[in-house]
Design an enzyme around this catalytic site. Structure first.
Site, mmCIF file in Angstrom:
data_model
loop_
_atom_site.group_PDB
_atom_site.id
_atom_site.type_symbol
_atom_site.label_atom_id
_atom_site.label_comp_id
_atom_site.label_asym_id
_atom_site.label_seq_id
_atom_site.Cartn_x
_atom_site.Cartn_y
_atom_site.Cartn_z
ATOM 1 N N ASP A 46 -3.463 -3.881 -9.690
ATOM 2 C CA ASP A 46 -3.503 -4.208 -11.087
ATOM 3 C C ASP A 46 -2.912 -2.779 -11.655
ATOM 4 O O ASP A 46 -2.082 -3.027 -12.603
ATOM 5 C CB ASP A 46 -4.947 -4.237 -11.720
ATOM 6 C CG ASP A 46 -5.646 -5.543 -11.414
ATOM 7 O OD1 ASP A 46 -4.961 -6.713 -11.173
ATOM 8 O OD2 ASP A 46 -6.789 -5.780 -11.201
ATOM 9 N N GLY A 103 0.856 -1.109 -0.259
ATOM 10 C CA GLY A 103 0.074 0.120 0.023
ATOM 11 C C GLY A 103 1.005 1.153 0.095
ATOM 12 O O GLY A 103 1.943 1.447 -0.661
ATOM 13 N N GLY A 163 4.767 1.375 0.032
ATOM 14 C CA GLY A 163 5.373 0.790 -1.121
ATOM 15 C C GLY A 163 5.361 -0.489 -1.407
ATOM 16 O O GLY A 163 4.466 -1.186 -1.314
#
Length: 167
Positions: free
Chosen positions: A125, A95, A98
């Protein structure tokens, strides 16, 4: 030049030894291969994935998925274990923190991008798309992860999977 499998555990038609064989063929044909999982009850039995790992250039998952697949809460240990199964580069997405990378070319953390989070749908994605497009443009793994982090941060700033691209 690239073959990417997205949402592995929600694609029941490929959860057997056939995908490993197809990935092996793709590698022999010179393709760059990658696979990203998605959280699913099928993760409780990840064994079909093991046949795929030796033929992947990049394996992507988030921190929770890494723990479920490997049984290891520590993402560094989980990534190292997955690498031992033959993957060239393992990326654990974390998230806004990183990502963690354990790979042949690079090992370490790549800092995240601060973002106002509206909706996390599609962030993984988007990371994969940013990462793979940077690799296709000749970037090194660490720079490609930065591109993936930027793409993920852009997507979470809007509702839905596409609105972030329109901003």
């Amino acid at each position: 030049k690239f073959l990417h499998i997205a949402g592995y555990f929600v694609l029941p038609g490929i959860l057997d030894e056939r995908l490993g064989m197809k990935l092996q063929q793709a590698k022999h044909a010179g393709l760059v291969t990658s696979l990203d999982v998605v959280h699913s009850p099928r993760m409780e039995h990840p064994e079909p994935l093991w046949d795929c790992l030796p033929f992947l250039d990049t394996f992507l998952c988030n921190q929770r998925e890494a723990a479920l697949i490997t049984g290891m809460e520590d993402p560094i240990r989980a990534a190292a274990w997955l690498r031992q199964l033959g993957v060239r580069t393992v990326i654990v997405k974390m998230g806004q923190a990183g990502c963690l990378v354990d790979g042949v070319e690079f090992r370490g953390e790549v800092a995240g991008i601060p973002a106002q989070v509206v909706d996390t749908t599609g962030a993984g994605d988007a990371f994969a798309a940013g990462y793979l497009s940077a690799l296709a443009a000749g970037q090194q793994v660490s720079a490609a992860c930065e591109a993936g982090n930027r793409a993920g941060a852009r997507i979470v700033g809007a509702l839905g999977t596409l609105a972030g691209w329109e901003v």
